[in-house]
Scaffold this active site. Sequence first.
Site, PDB file in Angstrom:
ATOM      1  N   LYS A   1     -10.541  29.393  20.050  1.00 56.55           N
ATOM      2  CA  LYS A   1     -10.327  28.980  18.660  1.00 56.55           C
ATOM      3  C   LYS A   1     -11.591  28.313  18.128  1.00 56.55           C
ATOM      4  O   LYS A   1     -12.065  28.630  17.045  1.00 56.55           O
ATOM      5  CB  LYS A   1      -9.123  28.021  18.606  1.00 56.55           C
TER       6      LYS A   1
ATOM      7  N   GLU B   1     -15.714  25.481  29.191  1.00 56.40           N
ATOM      8  CA  GLU B   1     -15.361  26.477  30.217  1.00 56.40           C
ATOM      9  C   GLU B   1     -15.591  27.894  29.697  1.00 56.40           C
ATOM     10  O   GLU B   1     -16.229  28.724  30.347  1.00 56.40           O
ATOM     11  CB  GLU B   1     -13.878  26.342  30.602  1.00 56.40           C
TER      12      GLU B   1
ATOM     13  N   GLY C   1      -3.734  26.248  19.251  1.00 59.38           N
ATOM     14  CA  GLY C   1      -4.129  27.053  20.413  1.00 59.38           C
ATOM     15  C   GLY C   1      -2.946  27.492  21.255  1.00 59.38           C
ATOM     16  O   GLY C   1      -2.803  28.663  21.614  1.00 59.38           O
ATOM     17  N   ARG C   2      -2.041  26.563  21.567  1.00 60.29           N
ATOM     18  CA  ARG C   2      -0.917  26.898  22.454  1.00 60.29           C
ATOM     19  C   ARG C   2       0.189  27.665  21.732  1.00 60.29           C
ATOM     20  O   ARG C   2       1.192  28.022  22.342  1.00 60.29           O
ATOM     21  CB  ARG C   2      -0.379  25.635  23.131  1.00 60.29           C
TER      22      ARG C   2
ATOM     23  N   GLU D   1       1.407  19.477  26.384  1.00 61.81           N
ATOM     24  CA  GLU D   1       0.305  19.198  25.456  1.00 61.81           C
ATOM     25  C   GLU D   1       0.879  18.820  24.085  1.00 61.81           C
ATOM     26  O   GLU D   1       0.261  18.086  23.322  1.00 61.81           O
ATOM     27  CB  GLU D   1      -0.647  20.404  25.348  1.00 61.81           C
TER      28      GLU D   1
ATOM     29  N   HIS E   1      13.162  28.341  48.778  1.00 62.25           N
ATOM     30  CA  HIS E   1      12.666  28.104  50.133  1.00 62.25           C
ATOM     31  C   HIS E   1      11.527  27.093  50.130  1.00 62.25           C
ATOM     32  O   HIS E   1      10.728  27.051  51.061  1.00 62.25           O
ATOM     33  CB  HIS E   1      12.228  29.437  50.758  1.00 62.25           C
TER      34      HIS E   1
ATOM     35  N   LYS F   1     -13.259  15.173  28.446  1.00 64.04           N
ATOM     36  CA  LYS F   1     -14.356  16.069  28.026  1.00 64.04           C
ATOM     37  C   LYS F   1     -15.610  15.247  27.735  1.00 64.04           C
ATOM     38  O   LYS F   1     -16.714  15.605  28.143  1.00 64.04           O
ATOM     39  CB  LYS F   1     -13.977  16.834  26.747  1.00 64.04           C
TER      40      LYS F   1
HETATM   41  O1  F6P Z   1      -8.695  21.084  25.468  1.00 65.68           O
HETATM   42  C1  F6P Z   1      -7.433  21.544  25.125  1.00 65.68           C
HETATM   43  C2  F6P Z   1      -7.526  22.739  24.234  1.00 65.68           C
HETATM   44  O2  F6P Z   1      -8.011  22.355  22.999  1.00 65.68           O
HETATM   45  C3  F6P Z   1      -6.194  23.438  24.092  1.00 65.68           C
HETATM   46  O3  F6P Z   1      -5.375  22.863  23.147  1.00 65.68           O
HETATM   47  C4  F6P Z   1      -6.636  24.818  23.761  1.00 65.68           C
HETATM   48  O4  F6P Z   1      -5.607  25.750  23.923  1.00 65.68           O
HETATM   49  C5  F6P Z   1      -7.776  24.980  24.730  1.00 65.68           C
HETATM   50  O5  F6P Z   1      -8.389  23.718  24.764  1.00 65.68           O
HETATM   51  C6  F6P Z   1      -8.773  26.053  24.400  1.00 65.68           C
HETATM   52  O6  F6P Z   1      -9.389  25.814  23.177  1.00 65.68           O
HETATM   53  P1  F6P Z   1     -10.245  26.938  22.462  1.00 65.68           P
HETATM   54  O7  F6P Z   1      -9.333  28.076  22.155  1.00 65.68           O
HETATM   55  O8  F6P Z   1     -10.816  26.290  21.253  1.00 65.68           O
HETATM   56  O9  F6P Z   1     -11.328  27.368  23.420  1.00 65.68           O
END
Ligand code: F6P
Length: 551
Positions: free
Chosen positions: A205, A211, A266-267, A352, A383, A503
């Site tokens: 987003k 990452e 995002g979620r 979240e 199990h 972060k």
């Molecule tokens: O750090 C949490 C978050 O902002 C989530 O809410 C989101 O889904 C994820 O990181 C990834 O964010 P982006 O789509 O901006 O890379």
Amino acid sequence: MILTNLPEWKDLILHFKEIQPLTLKEMFAQNKNRAINLTFEDCGWFVDLSKNRITEKTISLLIKLAEARKIEEEIDGMFSGEKINGTENRSVLHVALRNCSHTPIYLDGKNVMPQVDAVLAKMEHLSQNIYSGAWRGFSGKKIKNIVNIGIGGSDLGPDMVYQALKFYSNRELTMKFISNIDATHLIEQLKDLNPEETLFIIASKTFTTQETMTNSESAKSWLIKRLGSNEAVKNHFVALSTNREKVVEFGIDPNNMFEFWDWVGGRYSLTSAVGLSLMITLGPQNFKKLREGFHLMDQHFKQADLSKNLPILMGLLGIWYNNFFEAETSAILPYDQYLSRLPAYLQQTDMESNGKGVDRNGTPVQYQTGPIIWGEPGTNGQHAFFQLIHQGTKLIPCDFIGFAQSLQRFPDHHHKLMANFFAQQEALAFGKNKKTLQQEDTPIELIPFKLFSGNRPSTCLLSKKLTPKTLGALIALYEHKVFVQGIIWNIFSFDQWGVELGKQLASKILPELKSGKIDHRSHDSSTNNQIRFYLENNESSVLIDSMGDIA
Ligand code: F6P
């Protein structure tokens, strides 16, 4: 008014005192119609709440609480584009993404549906070009591998749904997901892929997530190195984002950017452009059916009477356990291997969203908010951790999710799977008493160990078959359940400030790891000591500064 001062809350406290001593066995004995009266069917789902520690009175009192919280106005607020994400001053309109009826949805006086439809059409176009071979790799080969790079909402949703609907997917395409910044994830996923046949979907987003950007840069180097030209990027990278500037800066052709908007959390972004990997691997028709399932539940949520409204009932039930029974966790137990990633996906949706400690005024809450969500598919969980659910000291409300039909033609397996599905709920609710153990000639000294107290709650969610549509409805059910709970707790469910501090600190520590010099004054002694151990033992941080190559 503060939640716990509401008269409706106080009524529930009194009612809890009546319910707590009752067992499920007694409640079933007292009301012969209990199973029927507490089972609800809609949107392709049969939802049996009767093995929960509630009565019909509990439901009506909980609904009164929801009314006191103006639940219907809140729902209308979301659907009509009010800026209910207060701390970010944003609307929350994921319902527009799957608004299959195409009725206008206005945001600041502008109908958002044309933008939504335009992006969907663009996604469909790309999918078709990939199948037909109109879209080719840099060396002219057809695309056979799709790699989604993203994290959190830009990974969990597509990954979960891809696994869930794999049965319906195009098996000629290989689908990989890379999320973790640990290079192992990237390397292992790329290992057997031919770059000439690989399309990277960069899903972010913000297009700034550490990452995703690190993995994407490394994937870009991997590709360029193998295909011998920077020009290759345009045939092998597309972006899903709200941030055009960053997409261009990365080197992706803006024509290959699939847009979404700040009113998509995002979620909650699964049915936006973030679902591109699904559109490609499942096909546009299945993606459409998935959206139809979401839409069905959205409409139900908006229109159904509160007393029959599945997300409302499930949300209120969660409040009942969380705030009155003081249950700390809630288990998601899908009896379908295809749904193996559902608990992980719902962890983000729920934790979240509702893992908040201040109310909408910024005041610390004096009551419990979001539960810990966890789970594994059945029968594996049986199990592993079911021992604790049956005989441990904690109350764990469980959602059992199953299907009447299997997608595989192995009736023997399916009957056994579902026999366990029903049996576990029965065992949890009714247990096994001393008398039965005696009748079974259990040695007297073993009786305390073999007793099952029962009275352990579960909800049964059954559907005819796992399809894109039933899955869509299920996901939307949980999304709205989380929203309902946020309304009751008066918290903001659509921000996530709690992810920021880690972060920030990581970005301060990173230069120390790279340079090998600890800034002792900026950390506590424990952190300094940990970093010292790391630096003393980490050869690669000295030898290799960044990942220049992937084997
Ligand atoms: O750090 C949490 C978050 O902002 C989530 O809410 C989101 O889904 C994820 O990181 C990834 O964010 P982006 O789509 O901006 O890379």
